[in-house]
Design an enzyme around this catalytic site. Sequence first.
Site, PDB file in Angstrom:
ATOM      1  N   HIS A 181       0.834  -1.206   0.000  1.00 18.02           N
ATOM      2  CA  HIS A 181       0.000   0.000   0.000  1.00 18.02           C
ATOM      3  C   HIS A 181       0.868   1.255   0.000  1.00 18.02           C
ATOM      4  O   HIS A 181       0.571   2.240  -0.698  1.00 18.02           O
ATOM      5  CB  HIS A 181      -0.917   0.012   1.223  1.00 18.02           C
ATOM      6  CG  HIS A 181      -2.082  -0.921   1.114  1.00 18.02           C
ATOM      7  ND1 HIS A 181      -1.935  -2.278   1.004  1.00 18.02           N
ATOM      8  CD2 HIS A 181      -3.429  -0.687   1.114  1.00 18.02           C
ATOM      9  CE1 HIS A 181      -3.138  -2.853   0.936  1.00 18.02           C
ATOM     10  NE2 HIS A 181      -4.061  -1.911   0.989  1.00 18.02           N
ATOM     11  N   HIS A 222       0.191  -4.281   9.113  1.00 14.78           N
ATOM     12  CA  HIS A 222       1.632  -4.402   8.932  1.00 14.78           C
ATOM     13  C   HIS A 222       2.321  -4.038  10.230  1.00 14.78           C
ATOM     14  O   HIS A 222       1.783  -3.302  11.064  1.00 14.78           O
ATOM     15  CB  HIS A 222       2.131  -3.469   7.818  1.00 14.78           C
ATOM     16  CG  HIS A 222       1.967  -4.008   6.435  1.00 14.78           C
ATOM     17  ND1 HIS A 222       2.841  -4.903   5.858  1.00 14.78           N
ATOM     18  CD2 HIS A 222       1.012  -3.761   5.504  1.00 14.78           C
ATOM     19  CE1 HIS A 222       2.450  -5.177   4.632  1.00 14.78           C
ATOM     20  NE2 HIS A 222       1.333  -4.499   4.384  1.00 14.78           N
ATOM     21  N   ASP A 226       7.582  -2.573   8.358  1.00 20.98           N
ATOM     22  CA  ASP A 226       7.120  -2.684   6.980  1.00 20.98           C
ATOM     23  C   ASP A 226       6.859  -1.310   6.372  1.00 20.98           C
ATOM     24  O   ASP A 226       7.153  -1.076   5.191  1.00 20.98           O
ATOM     25  CB  ASP A 226       5.832  -3.516   6.921  1.00 20.98           C
ATOM     26  CG  ASP A 226       5.975  -4.861   7.604  1.00 20.98           C
ATOM     27  OD1 ASP A 226       7.117  -5.329   7.744  1.00 20.98           O
ATOM     28  OD2 ASP A 226       4.944  -5.427   8.014  1.00 20.98           O
TER      29      ASP A 226
END
Length: 315
Positions: A181, A222, A226
């Site tokens: 994302h 996450h 990350d």
Amino acid sequence: MSLYIGREASKLWKRVCAETTTEINLLADNWKYILGGLIFQYIHGLAARGVHYLHRPGPILQDAGFFLLPELGQDKSYISETLFTSVFLSFIVWTFHPFILKSKKIYTVLVWCRVLAFLVASQFLRIITFYSTQLPGPNYHCREGSKLARLPHPQSLVEVLLMNFPRGMTHGCGDLIFSSHMIFTLVFVLTYQKYGTKRCIKQLGWLIAVVLSLLIIASRKHYTVDVVVAWYTVNLVVFFLDKKLPELPDRTGSASLLLPLSTKDKDSKTREENHKLLNGNSLDPADWRQRTQVNGKILDDANLVHADATAMNGA
């Protein structure tokens, strides 16, 4: 009023047709890059699906972001997805604005060539990273006790290739470092930062990127690492690739400079150049002077006067 609307609609239609012609010519030259980028999006999804088969749920790792940010809960996990979808769709709309608006700074095809190059490079690094080490997923469907945390071995190759679409794309586990994302979000924000024209939208884009980072961590989709790795990796990828890729042409000039010459145009241009050479004119526009032949020699205006004077003295 109806006459005004009709006139403006006619102008808009002509603008759309002209832009479509330009973009089609650019697509004819760059379709391989576009197709390659799109194919790699599928490969990236296939790799993320593959690592899910290797995922083993376990205790959630100690994380500074989890300690600092309160957990939103499974019922509010849609907030980050909604914000990301808004960013994704807004960027796509912006890349197609030259078809409608008069103010044009970009070419849609060329911008997407750059965007896909940034995405492919970042996703390639991401695949290497999450296959190197599989962490226990912090998301709710990846935790111990969830039926989706472990995937049974695939029964056929078709099952792997189809990736259980679309559920397999939204309920993956194991593809953690680094956030996909954030790859898309940062690539979009950095692209608009360079080619966008509205300063307020640029500032809003960075603010949304920060807010989305916090929401991803708060939603436990996450780990903090990350998101942090995505921030510096994507920025570095864009920084170095941007120097290697050819710069976008300036749209303030004629759009026809980008378009390939037709056979008719090439023949006309060749005849014009030959005609200039036969008349003794240079191809340099700054040197287009009237020239005349005297005794088989080509002279320009300045030399012609001198030649006339010499001839009279000889007589």
